[in-house]
Each structure stands twice: as structure tokens, then as C-alpha cells.
Design a protein around this motif. Structure first.
Motif, PDB file in Angstrom:
ATOM      1  N   LYS A  81      13.854   0.940  -3.302  1.00 32.99           N
ATOM      2  CA  LYS A  81      13.400   2.099  -4.078  1.00 32.99           C
ATOM      3  C   LYS A  81      14.077   3.387  -3.604  1.00 32.99           C
ATOM      4  CE  LYS A  81       9.432   4.955  -5.300  1.00 32.99           C
ATOM      5  NZ  LYS A  81       7.967   5.113  -5.377  1.00 32.99           N
ATOM      6  N   TYR A  82      14.186   3.528  -2.290  1.00 34.30           N
ATOM      7  CA  TYR A  82      14.687   4.799  -1.733  1.00 34.30           C
ATOM      8  C   TYR A  82      16.146   4.680  -1.282  1.00 34.30           C
ATOM      9  CZ  TYR A  82       9.769   6.086  -1.862  1.00 34.30           C
ATOM     10  OH  TYR A  82       8.489   6.345  -2.280  1.00 34.30           O
TER      11      TYR A  82
ATOM     12  N   CYS B  75       8.394   6.766   2.168  1.00 37.91           N
ATOM     13  CA  CYS B  75       7.414   6.892   1.089  1.00 37.91           C
ATOM     14  C   CYS B  75       6.875   8.317   0.965  1.00 37.91           C
ATOM     15  CB  CYS B  75       6.277   5.900   1.290  1.00 37.91           C
ATOM     16  SG  CYS B  75       6.839   4.187   1.173  1.00 37.91           S
TER      17      CYS B  75
ATOM     18  N   TYR C  37      -0.220   6.546   9.649  1.00 39.15           N
ATOM     19  CA  TYR C  37      -0.455   7.432   8.500  1.00 39.15           C
ATOM     20  C   TYR C  37      -0.665   8.873   8.950  1.00 39.15           C
ATOM     21  CZ  TYR C  37      -0.660   4.320   4.402  1.00 39.15           C
ATOM     22  OH  TYR C  37      -0.342   3.484   3.362  1.00 39.15           O
TER      23      TYR C  37
ATOM     24  N   GLU D 196       0.821  -1.212   0.000  1.00 46.44           N
ATOM     25  CA  GLU D 196       0.000   0.000   0.000  1.00 46.44           C
ATOM     26  C   GLU D 196       0.857   1.265   0.000  1.00 46.44           C
ATOM     27  OE1 GLU D 196      -3.972  -1.682   2.274  1.00 46.44           O
ATOM     28  OE2 GLU D 196      -2.480  -0.567   3.410  1.00 46.44           O
ATOM     29  N   TYR D 197       1.862   1.293   0.854  1.00 47.46           N
ATOM     30  CA  TYR D 197       2.725   2.481   0.916  1.00 47.46           C
ATOM     31  C   TYR D 197       3.438   2.704  -0.414  1.00 47.46           C
ATOM     32  CZ  TYR D 197       2.484   4.096   5.788  1.00 47.46           C
ATOM     33  OH  TYR D 197       2.074   4.653   6.978  1.00 47.46           O
ATOM     34  N   LEU D 198       3.998   1.636  -0.974  1.00 49.50           N
ATOM     35  CA  LEU D 198       4.733   1.788  -2.240  1.00 49.50           C
ATOM     36  C   LEU D 198       3.804   2.232  -3.368  1.00 49.50           C
ATOM     37  CD1 LEU D 198       7.168  -1.278  -2.309  1.00 49.50           C
ATOM     38  CD2 LEU D 198       7.798   1.149  -2.294  1.00 49.50           C
TER      39      LEU D 198
ATOM     40  N   ILE E 200       0.675   3.708  -3.267  1.00 45.76           N
ATOM     41  CA  ILE E 200       0.043   5.022  -3.150  1.00 45.76           C
ATOM     42  C   ILE E 200       1.079   6.135  -3.306  1.00 45.76           C
ATOM     43  CG2 ILE E 200      -1.295   6.537  -1.639  1.00 45.76           C
ATOM     44  CD1 ILE E 200      -2.553   3.974  -0.456  1.00 45.76           C
ATOM     45  N   SER E 201       2.238   5.963  -2.662  1.00 48.43           N
ATOM     46  CA  SER E 201       3.259   7.018  -2.764  1.00 48.43           C
ATOM     47  C   SER E 201       3.728   7.171  -4.209  1.00 48.43           C
ATOM     48  CB  SER E 201       4.426   6.722  -1.829  1.00 48.43           C
ATOM     49  OG  SER E 201       5.065   5.523  -2.176  1.00 48.43           O
ATOM     50  N   GLU E 202       3.801   6.070  -4.940  1.00 48.07           N
ATOM     51  CA  GLU E 202       4.210   6.138  -6.349  1.00 48.07           C
ATOM     52  C   GLU E 202       3.250   7.037  -7.135  1.00 48.07           C
ATOM     53  OE1 GLU E 202       6.881   4.750  -7.759  1.00 48.07           O
ATOM     54  OE2 GLU E 202       6.437   4.991  -9.893  1.00 48.07           O
TER      55      GLU E 202
END
Lengths: 345, 345
Positions: free
Chosen positions: B132-133, B105, B79, A78-80, A82-84
Motif C-alpha cells: 500500500k505504501y 500507517c 500504538y 488492524e493497522y491497515l 483503521i488507518s484507511e
């Protein structure tokens, strides 16, 4: 309309593929919005799992639905995911989120306006997020499923792909239950109706609550009351072909109830509990009956012949088609673009 | 240094209060960083639960730790908490996250540089986020707890508040286990050492794995092997006063091991497993012993008198004090400010 040269990002959940293979209501609707917009000439990017199927541009960083691959951590996915979408916000004129409260927490970090379709308040514990972001843009999926104080621009009923559910002119003699096997969906009440009426019942859907299935469903299974597991679109149509009615005796307020519209599309009358959106989706006495308990459901069975199967489908075409949904969303988008233009001027 | 006029946001977790009442290693360290920076004149804002205690500016949107209040949904709290910090990013010259992968994120959505102290890779399934980061700024808490390919600026050992753990000049005759009751922490191995040596053992800590406690700890409890539940700082000091040694026979690589430094600060020698950071925190033969199994631990018990209790504390003062930690972080911050200035010029 000139707004169709705007670029829209649709954010779908990543619990399942978009569209889902079987269960996955939010992914179904997000997919229908996407395909409906594409059909009407919009430039749409769908953020969904990498195995999703779409005519829009697909942007994916999660390979498969986390419900379909135990190697994937739901929170990480979810984090990956949505942030994308939000990292690419500048490429879009609008981000249309169909993914619960999480996307809201990114909304103030980008300039692109964010529209959230609330497909359901999954728990009272998520309400603090909606309270904080109450002034963002929201759409409800039924008039009944609204929280007070949020900046709703409209109710847009879910739209289904009518070509998937052709009209079954005749129907059959079976009662049908189709949905998650969970107390919320009232499988036990459907079984009670079958027992009281002596009519056969076919039960289909994923088992979401094993204890409930074991204790309140399984002991009743026999020659007349059968459980056939989850079904795909073809399986649904086979069920609808054999159905005299769909029983949907939900025990908590329904948010929308896609299966009610699907059954009606196929010409199948629906007997639904008078909780939540059921009275909006089913027109009592015209496309089925809205009842208060199992006894009332049994009583209504004798009135099923009065329901016109073509009228059921016709109402779905008018109110719950992809086209009707997308036209409504176009009006919502137009409103947002106008409001945003005013802010900047 | 002139950089102390920069504004820094420290993001602590919201599982527990900062500092935690009992258990909560990440909150402990985030709190120590915060107070240490304040003591050295920095302008610090701590993002933590609303009941947190700090000399910095406290910014809170979550009332209590989600582990301390079942009404709070952990995902919702995370969140709301993390996004709040990033929504205020423009007010800070640096965001220093101590909160796992999630804050990453949000990092590309703000201009403020983000430093992440990785307090542990909680699961292999979170690694896609770090991949990714990978080019963000990272600090490891021990040389052993590093993932390949990440842009580490330094290892900064955790610092403890030495005033909380005064030197116990004499010590006692008890073996002590202090930590989560979980197989990772090797409570069963501490019990084995007690059995083999015939020495009494005091076990303290929260029960994180009930089955493990019931099956592998509880059956061994008697007059000599006792479980006293979780302890706060005062309780820890009472344990240290009675301790001849702390047994920390972890079964997976330790990331840092705060309790090792706390015990050493009180002058208590530590017998630790040679896994992960233990060999960095404990100097073998000087502040305790690093072993490979329970039998070796038993053998080392006879060498405990050779350990100088003051030397244990002295090493903690040098390497694991808040002051040492904060001086290291100041160097890391300086590096980041220089790198960022270079980007902009």
C-alpha cells in the motif's frame, strides 16, 4: 432532523465479518448501528471486512476477518483497516469507532471528530491509551462499564434486531447456556445449577478456552447436559424455543450481555449473575432474576412461571432495540456536532 | 551542509531501551543513527523508551521496553509510541522511522515526509502494508534484503560504534557463536563445526526458542562446548578476545548481521553462511569466509591464519562505522528535502 445530511463513518472491528456469521459481539453491534442509521436516512460508510453485508457504503481493505483466515495477521489487518478509515476522515463529519483503543491513536491526526463506543476494556494494560485520550468523545454500553475520568457523552445500550428473535410464546423445559465457553461466562456454574436442580441443560457457543472445556465442561456431558457447538441466529432461535430459562452466571462483570437481550426478546427469562451490567439488562423479578451464586439460581427456578414472556420482549423493544439505540446515538451525534460548531465559531 | 538546520525525528522501537542493554539490533542501529547525527550537528529528537540514553532530545511516552516489563502490553506501547511521534510531526522536517510497518500507517495523515529504514521483513504477512505504501521513502540495510516495487532511495549499511569494539591484536583459540539461540541463526551448525573440527566453542546470546535450545543445543554442552547466556558489550569483547573466529551459519537470509561487523571490528574473522547479506558484510577471503555448509566452514578453519585482523577492522571503519552510515543518511535526507521542495514549488 437536519443532521441526517451529515456523513458518518462507522468503524467496525475486522476480527469477524460484519455482521458476524456466529460469534462476534462488537461486529454485531457496529452492524446494527450502521443498518439502523441507514434505515433512518443517514449517509453511512461502514469500514469493515470486504465480505461484510450492509446497506451502507462498504469500505474495506481487509478481505476477511482475521479470526476466519489464518493467513491474515491480526495486527497488520488492524493497522491497515483503521488507518484507511482515518485517511478518508475528510470525507466524513464524524468517525464513530467501535474498535477498541487503537482508533484513538489516530484521532488527533485528523480534523473530523471521533466518537468511541467502548465495547469493553479488554485488559487493564490498555488503560494508558484511554488516559491519554480521555477528553475525546466516549459512549459506554452500560452504566456499570465505565472508567473514571473519561469524557462520556452518554450510555447507549446495545440494540438488537428484534426481527431475528421472534417471541416464543410457550418455551420449553430446558435450561440453556449460550456464550463463549470460557470461565468468565460461568459454564461450570450453569452445569452446577443443572446438577442441583436435576433439569436438563443445553450448552452452545464457541470454545474459547480449550483447557476449561476439557476439564470443567466435557466431563459433565451426558444425556441431560449436552454441548452442541456454536450456533447461528437460527440455532439460537431453536435453543430459545426449547428454553425454560437462559443461565448466564458470569464470573466477571458483564459489559452488556447481548445474549441476555436476545433471550428476553424471544420471551426467555434470564437468570444472570449480579455482576456488571446484568442488573441493567435484566429487570430482577420481571424479565428474569439477578442472583449471587448457583444456589440462588436454583432457588429462582421455581419462580420462573411468574415471569411474563411478553413482558420480557416488551422491555427489549423499549430499551434494547436497534431503533432505541440509534435514536440515542442520534442525540449523541447531535451533541458532538453542536460542540464542534461551537469550537469553530 | 545547510540541511543540518533541519529538524529530524528518529523513531526507534520500544521493545528494548535505546541503546539496548544486551539484545536489540533495531534499537542499536536507531541509537547509532541518532548519536551520529547529533555528533555531526543535527537537531535530532529520539522517540524511544523513557529510560533510553541519548545526546539528542528524548521524547518518550513508554517507560520501559515491553520486552523488559511484562506489565506493558506490546501493542499498546507501539500504538502510543508511534502515534505520539506523528502527533508531533509538524515540529519536524523529516520523520525517520526504524519501526517496522506500523509507522507507515500514520504517514499519510501528516505533511512531514517519512523515511522508513526497513530493518527486516518480519513476516510475509506484513507485506500488504508495504504494498500500500510502496511510494513512500525507503532505505534497505543491505542490497540483498529488498522487496520488489518499493521506492528505495538507497541501501545504507548499518553502522556500529567502533569505539565499543577495540581491535584485539592477537585473538584466541576458541570458536565463538554470538546471537539469538534460534534455528535461524544456526547454533546447531556451529556445534557441528565444533564437533567436526574438535575445536572448543563458546555460545552466547538470548534463548529465543526454548525448544530448540533444549533439543539441539543443551545436549551438546560439555567442557569444550559451553553456553554462557546473553552478553553485554563488555562480554562481547571478552568473547572476541578469546576468539579465533566467529561462526555465523545462519539458515535463512541474513538481513544485515550486526555481529559480523562487530566481530570484524575487533579483528575477529567471520565464517558466515552465503545467505542474504553475509557476502556484503564479509569480504570472502579478506575478512572471513562465506560458505555453504558446515563442512565448508570446517575446511576454511585452516585458512584463518591468512586473514589479517587489522584488515578486518579497516573494512568496518570504511563501510560499517557510524560515520559512514550517517554520511549515507545525510545524502538520503538531502534527496528527500529536494524532492519535497520540488513537490511544493
Amino acid at each position: 432532523m437536519t443532521i441526517r445530511n451529515k456523513k458518518v463513518a462507522i468503524v467496525s472491528p475486522v476480527a469477524w465479518r460484519t455482521p458476524p456469521r456466529q460469534y462476534g459481539a462488537w461486529e454485531t453491534v457496529a452492524g446494527n448501528i450502521t443498518e439502523g442509521l441507514v434505515a433512518r436516512g443517514w449517509d453511512v460508510t461502514l469500514f469493515a471486512t470486504a465480505d461484510s453485508i450492509t446497506r451502507a457504503h462498504l469500505h474495506a481493505v481487509v478481505d476477511r476477518g482475521y479470526e476466519e483466515d489464518p493467513a491474515i495477521d491480526p495486527k497488520v489487518a488492524e493497522y491497515l483497516h483503521i488507518s484507511e478509515a482515518f485517511e478518508h476522515a475528510a470525507e466524513f463529519d464524524l468517525i464513530h469507532s467501535n474498535y477498541d483503543f487503537m482508533a484513538l491513536c489516530f484521532s488527533r491526526l485528523v480534523k473530523t471528530p471521533v466518537l468511541t463506543t467502548i465495547h469493553g476494556f479488554s485488559s487493564p494494560r490498555i488503560m494508558p491509551v484511554y488516559e491519554k485520550y480521555r477528553d475525546e468523545y466516549f459512549v459506554s454500553i452500560s452504566n456499570s462499564d465505565r472508567a473514571p475520568g473519561l469524557n462520556y457523552l452518554a450510555t447507549v445500550y446495545n440494540g438488537i434486531d428484534l426481527s431475528l428473535y421472534p417471541l416464543q410464546e410457550r418455551g420449553g423445559d430446558q435450561l440453556v447456556f449460550l456464550g463463549r465457553i470460557h470461565p468468565d461466562k460461568g459454564v461450570h456454574l450453569a452445569i452446577e445449577v443443572a446438577h442441583l436442580s436435576g433439569l436438563p441443560l443445553l450448552i452452545a457457543g464457541i470454545i474459547q478456552d480449550q483447557t476449561y472445556f476439557r476439564e470443567q465442561v466435557e466431563p459433565h456431558l451426558d444425556q441431560k447436559i449436552r454441548y452442541i457447538g456454536p450456533v447461528d441466529v437460527q440455532g439460537k432461535n431453536e435453543l430459545f424455543a426449547r428454553a425454560s430459562a437462559l443461565l448466564h452466571l458470569n464470573t466477571i462483570p458483564e459489559r452488556f450481555g447481548l445474549v441476555l437481550a436476545e433471550a428476553n426478546a424471544a420471551g426467555v427469562p434470564v437468570i444472570a449473575m449480579d455482576l456488571g451490567s446484568c442488573r441493567e439488562v435484566i429487570e430482577d423479578g420481571q424479565t428474569g432474576f439477578v442472583v449471587n451464586n448457583a444456589e440462588e439460581a436454583v432457588e429462582r427456578l421455581q419462580h420462573l412461571p411468574a415471569i411474563n414472556r411478553k413482558a420480557c420482549r416488551h422491555r427489549v423493544e423499549q430499551l434494547f432495540s436497534i431503533e432505541a439505540m440509534v435514536e440515542s446515538y442520534e442525540r449523541v451525534y447531535q451533541t458532538i456536532f453542536e460542540l464542534e460548531a461551537r469550537k469553530q465559531s
